[in-house]
Design a protein around this motif. Structure first.
Motif, PDB file in Angstrom:
ATOM      1  N   ILE A 167      34.300 -18.890 119.048  1.00 19.90           N
ATOM      2  CA  ILE A 167      33.284 -18.984 120.100  1.00 19.90           C
ATOM      3  C   ILE A 167      33.260 -17.670 120.870  1.00 19.90           C
ATOM      4  O   ILE A 167      34.225 -17.328 121.555  1.00 19.90           O
ATOM      5  CB  ILE A 167      33.571 -20.142 121.072  1.00 19.90           C
ATOM      6  CG1 ILE A 167      33.594 -21.476 120.324  1.00 19.90           C
ATOM      7  CG2 ILE A 167      32.533 -20.180 122.193  1.00 19.90           C
ATOM      8  CD1 ILE A 167      33.927 -22.655 121.201  1.00 19.90           C
ATOM      9  N   PRO A 168      32.174 -16.903 120.776  1.00 21.04           N
ATOM     10  CA  PRO A 168      32.069 -15.661 121.555  1.00 21.04           C
ATOM     11  C   PRO A 168      31.408 -15.917 122.898  1.00 21.04           C
ATOM     12  O   PRO A 168      30.704 -16.907 123.099  1.00 21.04           O
ATOM     13  CB  PRO A 168      31.181 -14.794 120.664  1.00 21.04           C
ATOM     14  CG  PRO A 168      30.259 -15.788 120.008  1.00 21.04           C
ATOM     15  CD  PRO A 168      31.054 -17.069 119.835  1.00 21.04           C
ATOM     16  N   SER A 169      31.659 -15.044 123.834  1.00 20.72           N
ATOM     17  CA  SER A 169      30.982 -15.111 125.129  1.00 20.72           C
ATOM     18  C   SER A 169      30.908 -13.712 125.716  1.00 20.72           C
ATOM     19  O   SER A 169      31.861 -12.928 125.590  1.00 20.72           O
ATOM     20  CB  SER A 169      31.723 -16.043 126.095  1.00 20.72           C
ATOM     21  OG  SER A 169      31.076 -16.076 127.354  1.00 20.72           O
ATOM     22  N   ILE A 170      29.809 -13.400 126.325  1.00 20.36           N
ATOM     23  CA  ILE A 170      29.670 -12.153 127.061  1.00 20.36           C
ATOM     24  C   ILE A 170      29.263 -12.509 128.485  1.00 20.36           C
ATOM     25  O   ILE A 170      28.674 -13.560 128.738  1.00 20.36           O
ATOM     26  CB  ILE A 170      28.631 -11.207 126.428  1.00 20.36           C
ATOM     27  CG1 ILE A 170      27.251 -11.883 126.359  1.00 20.36           C
ATOM     28  CG2 ILE A 170      29.081 -10.751 125.057  1.00 20.36           C
ATOM     29  CD1 ILE A 170      26.158 -10.936 125.884  1.00 20.36           C
ATOM     30  N   GLY A 171      29.613 -11.639 129.415  1.00 20.80           N
ATOM     31  CA  GLY A 171      29.275 -11.946 130.795  1.00 20.80           C
ATOM     32  C   GLY A 171      29.350 -10.724 131.679  1.00 20.80           C
ATOM     33  O   GLY A 171      29.869  -9.663 131.288  1.00 20.80           O
ATOM     34  N   ILE A 172      28.821 -10.859 132.885  1.00 21.80           N
ATOM     35  CA  ILE A 172      28.878  -9.801 133.883  1.00 21.80           C
ATOM     36  C   ILE A 172      29.256 -10.416 135.224  1.00 21.80           C
ATOM     37  O   ILE A 172      28.936 -11.569 135.521  1.00 21.80           O
ATOM     38  CB  ILE A 172      27.542  -9.043 134.012  1.00 21.80           C
ATOM     39  CG1 ILE A 172      26.401 -10.025 134.317  1.00 21.80           C
ATOM     40  CG2 ILE A 172      27.251  -8.245 132.758  1.00 21.80           C
ATOM     41  CD1 ILE A 172      25.092  -9.333 134.644  1.00 21.80           C
ATOM     42  N   ILE A 173      29.949  -9.631 136.032  1.00 24.93           N
ATOM     43  CA  ILE A 173      30.310 -10.011 137.392  1.00 24.93           C
ATOM     44  C   ILE A 173      29.944  -8.834 138.295  1.00 24.93           C
ATOM     45  O   ILE A 173      30.404  -7.708 138.075  1.00 24.93           O
ATOM     46  CB  ILE A 173      31.804 -10.327 137.517  1.00 24.93           C
ATOM     47  CG1 ILE A 173      32.218 -11.424 136.541  1.00 24.93           C
ATOM     48  CG2 ILE A 173      32.143 -10.732 138.948  1.00 24.93           C
ATOM     49  CD1 ILE A 173      33.722 -11.635 136.459  1.00 24.93           C
ATOM     50  N   TRP A 174      29.128  -9.102 139.287  1.00 25.92           N
ATOM     51  CA  TRP A 174      28.725  -8.053 140.235  1.00 25.92           C
ATOM     52  C   TRP A 174      29.286  -8.401 141.594  1.00 25.92           C
ATOM     53  O   TRP A 174      28.960  -9.449 142.155  1.00 25.92           O
ATOM     54  CB  TRP A 174      27.202  -7.954 140.279  1.00 25.92           C
ATOM     55  CG  TRP A 174      26.675  -6.898 141.220  1.00 25.92           C
ATOM     56  CD1 TRP A 174      27.328  -5.784 141.646  1.00 25.92           C
ATOM     57  CD2 TRP A 174      25.376  -6.870 141.834  1.00 25.92           C
ATOM     58  NE1 TRP A 174      26.533  -5.053 142.494  1.00 25.92           N
ATOM     59  CE2 TRP A 174      25.323  -5.693 142.626  1.00 25.92           C
ATOM     60  CE3 TRP A 174      24.270  -7.720 141.786  1.00 25.92           C
ATOM     61  CZ2 TRP A 174      24.208  -5.356 143.371  1.00 25.92           C
ATOM     62  CZ3 TRP A 174      23.152  -7.386 142.528  1.00 25.92           C
ATOM     63  CH2 TRP A 174      23.123  -6.213 143.312  1.00 25.92           C
ATOM     64  N   GLN A 175      30.146  -7.540 142.097  1.00 29.00           N
ATOM     65  CA  GLN A 175      30.744  -7.750 143.414  1.00 29.00           C
ATOM     66  C   GLN A 175      30.276  -6.656 144.368  1.00 29.00           C
ATOM     67  O   GLN A 175      30.330  -5.467 144.060  1.00 29.00           O
ATOM     68  CB  GLN A 175      32.271  -7.730 143.328  1.00 29.00           C
ATOM     69  CG  GLN A 175      32.961  -8.035 144.659  1.00 29.00           C
ATOM     70  CD  GLN A 175      34.458  -7.963 144.577  1.00 29.00           C
ATOM     71  OE1 GLN A 175      35.047  -6.896 144.782  1.00 29.00           O
ATOM     72  NE2 GLN A 175      35.096  -9.084 144.276  1.00 29.00           N
TER      73      GLN A 175
END
Length: 782
Positions: free
Chosen positions: A773-781
């Protein structure tokens, strides 16, 4: 797209709070802990205890931020505290050995996982065996080895609770956020958040419980106990998950996150004069329904959302008040691709609590929580397998709880600490359950099945649940710390003979030297069947007596001068007065467990869990590389008249390992596990010739859990990159669960099919745990 009301309210509050934030930070007159939090943001590693550096310590001057360590040392000296060298270029806040003098760095060391040196205050010493501290706050005030590992571990659901699956003694197939702790059933863990017990704290709770209802972005740390926990933790036999809430920092922080599993937003900060007030707000929406629409809409549409609302205020110098609410909502529609099962459900959890923390004196403090919980569940479904069974179910469940909890701590002297508390609850529940099931021959011949079964149950239990405890920690000698406690529990909603229980617990810690610690712990742990745990799905309409487990655990830990920590622990857990538990013998991943031919009630006189764990961990001198490796031997067996039987999650040999490597603005992490395959039971069908020449089928099963699946192994990996942007910081990541797509068998589905000669034969389809299971993501702080 119209947002759900829960999230619309969350986003509105985020906007209001963000606009109210102050701009420039002035330090004079503010708490020392605020200045420490700012230092940690500047990558200065500081280790301290909230018991030592409390909210009463205030900066009496404007510190020189160009010389932050000197400024902090000056602020501490005014309160008879000082800085000592800690591990890996960190600083450790300790009491001054004499007024105006600095401590000898050799007398204040923290070695390994949850190890403390002999000269730390008594309130800071971890006496219990089997405690693992997992830190999540990006700018947290503690720096333990686990923090560096767990904040960057690969996990496609980004769930704080799943971090414990990496620890020794935990059995999990990887689908559910629930787990088995040292042989226990998956409901034997006490789940706390901000000191409050949470009931049914999982999304998709009847469908493998994929994640907890607490967004990990709101979690500051997780203390996880797997044995030998103190008397203040009650009513669960196998473990404690104690999650603390993330503490807002000076200024305002906003985080936006998006990945395959969910989208979330967080805002936190301070307000009011001298920043006496603080807020924390999160909102999260699951993306599983969107993913299912893309992959295959026939799977259904599982959706969920949750929100956390917190506001706090410092009332004077010694009291902190907070108001909090945790809300979650699930709407689930799921189908088996072959049409054999369909299920629909809605779940709604609402939890609100007021909390007051007061330091009456420098030695006496209390914490008081007044809370209300409301849970509403509805489920309906059907199963239709040609030639095997047909059935349907409709169910609604309601649960209400009003609770008052108060805990006191009194530091009598440097050698004696006393704690006590009480917990008062009024509980109400209502069950409306209706089901019918028809099992066709020959499958009605196995596992005590009945050809037809119907349940129509309406019950509404109500009553109280009360508890009180007293515990003391005594240090008779410099190298010896003793911890003992007694606990009393009572339930009034049951008709059981032993609806009140008394349990004794003890722990011992001996410092063999400044690098080696020996621990011994044990006691009795009761678990009453909760008012919301009545097993109506299996036809049960009355509560069982309280179960009990007796723990005995011993460990030794040693910190090498090279920075490597070695930890060895052995344990034995003996169960008695166990209630009947239910499971599916062939397939634990079905949508409607009670509408299956393999549903089985396990009646047992008792059970014994035992094991030994070896854990080795370390980090590089620069702390850029963190790693760990563990081996566990374990056994869990039910004691029955016909002989001992392995439980379905028994895994004799387990190896866990992982690493996390920081390189410039990159982080690479990986975690892997190999363990003995779980036990299994097979269905056997034979064709016999009748006297008239016709044929018929007979069914039986192999001895329960006598066979095993093939060994389980998988590797998860994650890579992330921090990117500076015009406003704040962006983190992009890619993670893969089950990197090499290992097919780990979990279960079997059986169907009747017709062969070329027109005869019915049994078809077996082996199912597997999660694939790649692949996943990509972003977090903007910002």
């Amino acid at each position: 797209m119209r947002l759900p009301p829960c999230l619309r309210a969350t986003f509105f509050l985020l906007l209001c709070c963000h606009c109210a934030a102050a701009a420039e930070v002035q330090w004079q007159g503010r708490q020392v802990t605020d200045f420490i939090a700012w230092l940690i943001e500047q990558d200065i590693r500081i280790i301290y205890s909230n018991d030592l550096v409390g909210p009463e310590l205030v900066l009496e001057f404007e510190p020189d931020t160009q010389k932050p360590i000197a400024a902090l040392r000056k602020a501490l000296e005014a309160n008879r505290l000082t800085l000592a060298d800690g591990p890996d270029e960190s600083f450790l806040i300790i009491r001054s050995l004499r007024e105006g003098a600095d401590a000898d760095p050799g007398e204040a060391k923290i070695a390994g996982i949850e190890s403390v040196a002999i000269d730390l205050p008594l309130t800071e010493i971890v006496v219990s065996s089997s405690l693992y501290s997992l830190e999540y706050d990006q700018a947290g005030s503690h720096t333990f080895l686990e923090r560096q590992l767990t904040t960057q571990l690969p996990d496609v659901t980004d769930d704080a609770v799943r971090a414990i699956h990496r620890l020794p003694g935990i059995a999990s197939g990887g689908v559910s956020a629930r787990s088995h702790v040292r042989g226990g059933i998956d409901n034997e863990q006490l789940f706390l958040f901000d000191g409050l017990r949470l009931y049914e704290p999982f999304h998709l709770k009847d469908f493998q419980a994929l994640s907890s209802i607490v967004d990990q972005n709101a979690v500051d740390g997780v203390d996880f106990y797997s044995a030998g926990y103190q008397a203040r933790y009650g009513d669960r036999m196998s473990g404690v998950i104690d999650m603390s809430m993330r503490q807002p920092e000076p200024g305002t922080i906003t985080e936006l996150a998006l990945n395959f599993y969910s989208a979330s937003v967080l805002s936190m900060g301070r307000f009011g004069g001298s920043d006496h007030g603080d807020w924390l707000i999160t909102g999260r929406r699951g993306n599983l329904d969107l993913v299912a629409d893309i992959v295959n809409p026939d799977y259904g549409s599982p959706s969920f959302e949750d929100s956390l609302l917190h506001v706090g205020w410092e009332l004077g110098d010694n009291t902190y008040l907070s108001a909090n609410a945790l809300l979650s909502y699930d709407k689930v529609s799921l189908n088996e691709i072959d049409g054999s099962e369909q299920a629909n459900a809605t779940y709604r959890n609402r939890v609100a609590w007021l909390k007051a923390e007061t330091d009456w004196t420098s030695d006496l403090s209390s914490s008081t929580i007044l809370s209300a919980t409301a849970i509403d569940n509805a489920r309906l479904g059907s199963a239709d397998i040609a030639g095997v069974l047909t059935g349907n179910v409709t169910e609604t469940r309601k649960f209400r709880n009003m609770s008052f909890r108060q805990d006191w701590r009194w530091t009598v002297s440097d050698a004696l600490v006393v704690r006590s508390g009480l917990d008062l609850k009024h509980l109400d529940a209502r069950y409306d359950y209706d089901s019918s099931l028809q099992i066709f021959s020959p499958f009605d011949q196995i596992l005590n099945n009945q050809a037809t079964l119907a349940n129509n149950i309406q019950v509404a239990p109500s009553g109280g649940q009360y508890a009180a405890y007293f515990e003391t920690r005594w240090r008779p000698f410099e190298r010896l710390v003793l911890d003992g406690g007694i606990r009393w529990d009572q339930q009034t909603y049951t008709t059981a003979e032993n609806d009140d229980q008394t349990s004794l617990r003890f722990n011992l810690l001996y410092f063999l030297n400044d690098r080696t610690e020996i621990r011994l712990g044990g006691g009795r742990y009761y678990q009453a069947q909760e008012i919301n745990e009545l097993q109506v799905a299996d036809g049960v309409t009355s509560f069982f007596p309280a179960q009990r487990a007796t723990h005995l655990v011993s460990s030794i830990s040693h910190a090498l001068s090279t920075g490597i920590d070695i930890y060895v622990e052995v344990y034995r857990k003996k169960y008695r007065s166990l209630m009947t538990y239910y499971e599916n013998a062939f397939d634990p991943l079905v949508l409607i467990p009670e509408l299956q031919i393999d549903r089985l009630g396990i009646d047992t006189d008792g059970a014994v869990a035992k094991g030994a764990e070896l854990r080795i961990s370390g980090e590089s001198e620069s702390a850029e590389l963190l790693w760990w490796l563990s081996y566990t031997w374990s056994s869990i067996k039910d004691e029955q008249l016909a002989g001992d039987v392995r439980r379905s999650w028994d895994q004799t040999n387990t190896i866990n390992g992982g690493l996390s490597w920081d390189w410039n603005k990159w982080n690479f992490s990986a975690s892997g596990v190999v363990h003995t395959g779980w036990p299994r039971t097979d269905l056997l069908v034979n064709s016999i010739t009748n006297p008239d020449g016709s044929t018929s089928l007979t069914a039986s099963t192999s001895p329960r859990n006598r066979l095993r699946h093939s060994p389980f192994h998988k590797l998860d990996a994650r890579a992330s990159r921090r990117i500076d942007v015009s406003k704040g910081e962006l983190t992009a990541f890619l993670e893969v669960s089950n990197l090499y797509d290992r097919q780990n068998p979990c279960c079997a589905k059986y169907r009747l099919v017709t062969d070329g000669d027109g005869k019915q034969i049994l078809s077996r389809n082996t199912g597997n745990w999660l694939p790649l299971i692949p996943s990509i993501g972003i977090i903007w702080q910002f």
